[in-house]
Design an enzyme around this catalytic site. Structure first.
Site, PDB file in Angstrom:
ATOM      1  N   HIS A  85       8.254  -9.271  -3.074  1.00 26.42           N
ATOM      2  CA  HIS A  85       7.231  -9.729  -4.390  1.00 26.42           C
ATOM      3  C   HIS A  85       8.311  -9.697  -5.943  1.00 26.42           C
ATOM      4  O   HIS A  85       9.314  -9.968  -5.978  1.00 26.42           O
ATOM      5  CB  HIS A  85       7.596  -8.263  -5.267  1.00 26.42           C
ATOM      6  CG  HIS A  85       6.123  -7.289  -5.911  1.00 26.42           C
ATOM      7  ND1 HIS A  85       4.805  -7.477  -5.093  1.00 26.42           N
ATOM      8  CD2 HIS A  85       5.752  -8.195  -6.865  1.00 26.42           C
ATOM      9  CE1 HIS A  85       4.170  -7.626  -5.768  1.00 26.42           C
ATOM     10  NE2 HIS A  85       4.299  -7.773  -6.919  1.00 26.42           N
ATOM     11  N   ASP A 164      -2.477   0.701 -10.323  1.00 23.81           N
ATOM     12  CA  ASP A 164      -1.778  -0.677 -10.818  1.00 23.81           C
ATOM     13  C   ASP A 164      -3.048  -1.728 -10.677  1.00 23.81           C
ATOM     14  O   ASP A 164      -3.368  -2.273 -11.470  1.00 23.81           O
ATOM     15  CB  ASP A 164      -1.083  -0.758 -10.023  1.00 23.81           C
ATOM     16  CG  ASP A 164      -0.678  -2.711 -10.065  1.00 23.81           C
ATOM     17  OD1 ASP A 164       0.056  -2.113 -10.807  1.00 23.81           O
ATOM     18  OD2 ASP A 164      -0.866  -2.961  -9.130  1.00 23.81           O
ATOM     19  N   SER A 186       4.856  -1.905 -12.841  1.00 21.17           N
ATOM     20  CA  SER A 186       3.555  -2.437 -11.634  1.00 21.17           C
ATOM     21  C   SER A 186       4.115  -2.658 -10.793  1.00 21.17           C
ATOM     22  O   SER A 186       3.582  -2.325  -9.469  1.00 21.17           O
ATOM     23  CB  SER A 186       3.039  -3.383 -12.264  1.00 21.17           C
ATOM     24  OG  SER A 186       1.894  -4.684 -11.765  1.00 21.17           O
ATOM     25  N   LYS A 190       3.335  -0.163  -6.782  1.00 26.64           N
ATOM     26  CA  LYS A 190       3.014  -0.702  -5.249  1.00 26.64           C
ATOM     27  C   LYS A 190       4.912  -0.526  -4.156  1.00 26.64           C
ATOM     28  O   LYS A 190       3.782  -0.502  -2.854  1.00 26.64           O
ATOM     29  CB  LYS A 190       2.713  -2.094  -5.435  1.00 26.64           C
ATOM     30  CG  LYS A 190       1.303  -2.516  -6.375  1.00 26.64           C
ATOM     31  CD  LYS A 190       0.476  -3.960  -6.090  1.00 26.64           C
ATOM     32  CE  LYS A 190       1.594  -4.567  -6.991  1.00 26.64           C
ATOM     33  NZ  LYS A 190       1.756  -4.847  -8.543  1.00 26.64           N
TER      34      LYS A 190
END
Ligand code: URA
Length: 443
Positions: A85, A164, A186, A190
């Site tokens: 990410h 989110d 956030s 995930k």
């Protein structure tokens, strides 16, 4: 259960007091269920932005976000799994390359991505520029695709981390993105909702990142890694340079075309380097391969077409037009006006305001002004030079892809205004500034 008055939570944070776990949880879950309206949630995130969240609140927020939906343990996936990410950047299409690349070297990637946020682009928006492609996969379809193909990129749907999804869009529209605890919660919610064996984070710093200072980026990396540790999850975070656009494409369809070029082994540069670095890191952490070996395997999969083939399969599985891998512009939407950008002065490119370039692209329609706005997939900017390059006045340095001439002219001025050209020599900035976490990672 006592009934929560959202105003009490907002007032606590407004006054700089910590919000107890139970209240924060009720607030976040209430918002995710649609019981707390946007205006109250907006007031809360602004208070949290200004006052900050302490470690316990950040953990509570992250936990509530994970709890807002279902979680996936990826039990159906036989391969070792990795998630990656980015905290957000400009021309940062790394995920488009990384997911199929990691799959092509024997790993599996189950990735929940976001939409464009502020001046940064979003993987989901980019992917959706491929006609037909869907990112609202159900948890079952998501897991099945990862098991079958080795990768899937999905949105946080109503089932996966819906809090989110809602907060992310709200923050985008309320100038509350660049906050270390809000970004960490956030990103990590995930990652924690999906049970990958390894989480890799690309924490961006510089003019195009939310964290402009290196110290803030390092602090964000540490916060994310410590959240992972609390959950007992293996996580490594790299702080990487975002003092200029990472790749060359700043838009949506343009980024997909660039990713296809990288996946086809045609394109060298920082975008490829970051994707290869993360894929190599994943292979070496998850299989015990040496770092050099991991990177060589990743570079090889770009050069021999394996990664591109997997990208095609992923696109097809998500309903998109697979011909995008052979002929991107035969499939992707093209803007009606394409104008060249030329350097205004001769000298060395010394600095780039990458946020201004991201904003110029968003102004063309590649980003949003309001929550839920549609974006224009065809428009954007191609910007080729990198810091340290020698420019000559009049030299073509990129293009604007716009709906009309006026938008193109405004955008061109925005891009040129974002550049500092100097007579002195300037070194190219280092790409990787440091790594965090890792001793707990499996080998
Ligand atoms: N990426 C995310 O997923 N969330 C943020 O808040 C910022 C970047």
């Amino acid at each position: 259960v006592s009934v929560l008055d959202p105003r009490d939570v907002i007032a606590r944070k407004r006054d700089g007091n910590p919000v107890p776990e139970a209240e924060l949880r009720a607030f976040v879950l209430g918002y995710a269920r649609g019981e707390i309206p946007d205006h109250q949630a907006a007031a809360f995130v602004m208070a949290a932005f200004i006052r900050g969240l302490d470690v316990d609140e950040t953990v509570s927020l992250t936990r509530a976000m994970v709890e807002s939906g279902t979680t996936l343990d990826l039990a159906a996936v036989a391969r070792r799994t990795v998630d990656k990410h980015s905290t957000g950047g400009v021309a940062d299409g790394v995920t488009l390359v990384f997911a199929p690349l990691a799959a092509s070297i024997g790993l599996a990637v189950a990735k929940l991505s976001g939409r464009g946020l502020g001046h940064t682009g979003g993987t989901l928006d980019k992917l959706e520029s491929i006609p037909g492609l869907r990112t609202d996969l159900s948890p079952e379809a998501f897991e099945r695709q990862v098991a079958d193909i080795g990768c899937a990129v999905s949105a946080q749907t109503g089932d996966l981390v819906p809090a989110d999804g809602a907060l992310y869009a709200l923050r985008d529209a309320t100038a509350t993105v660049p906050s270390i605890p809000l970004i960490a919660a956030s990103v990590m919610s995930k990652k924690l909702a999906v049970g990958s064996d390894l989480v890799l984070l690309d924490v961006k710093t510089g003019s195009g990142a939310f964290m402009k200072s290196e110290a803030d980026a390092r602090s964000l990396a540490r916060t994310c890694v410590s959240l992972a540790q609390r959950w007992g999850r293996a996580c490594r975070a790299a702080v990487t340079d975002m003092s200029q656009p990472l790749g060359e494409a700043v838009g949506n369809a343009l980024d997909v075309a660039e990713a296809v070029d990288v996946l086809a082994g045609r394109h060298r540069g920082r975008l490829r380097d970051v994707a290869v670095m993360f894929a190599g890191e994943a292979l070496s952490r998850l299989t015990g391969a040496g770092m050099g070996e991991g990177r060589a395997a990743a570079a090889g999969a770009l050069d021999d077409g394996t990664a591109l083939e997997i990208f095609g399969r992923m696109v097809e599985a998500q309903g998109g037009d697979r011909r995008v891998v052979d002929d991107p512009w035969g499939v992707l939407p093209r803007a009606p006006v394409i104008e060249r950008i030329e350097a205004e002065a001769s000298g060395t490119l010394a600095a780039v305001d990458a946020e201004a370039i991201g904003r110029a692209s968003a102004e063309l329609g590649a980003g949003r002004h309001r929550k839920g706005d549609p974006i224009d997939p065809a428009v954007g900017i191609v910007f080729r030079p990198k810091i340290g390059d020698l420019l000559e006045r009049g030299q073509p340095i990129g293009e604007v892809h716009a709906r009309d001439e006026d938008a193109a002219a405004a955008c061109r001025a925005g891009v040129l205004g974002a550049l500092t050209v100097s007579e002195a020599r300037v070194e190219a900035p280092a790409l990787v500034l440091g790594w965090y976490g890792g001793s707990e990672a499996p080998t």
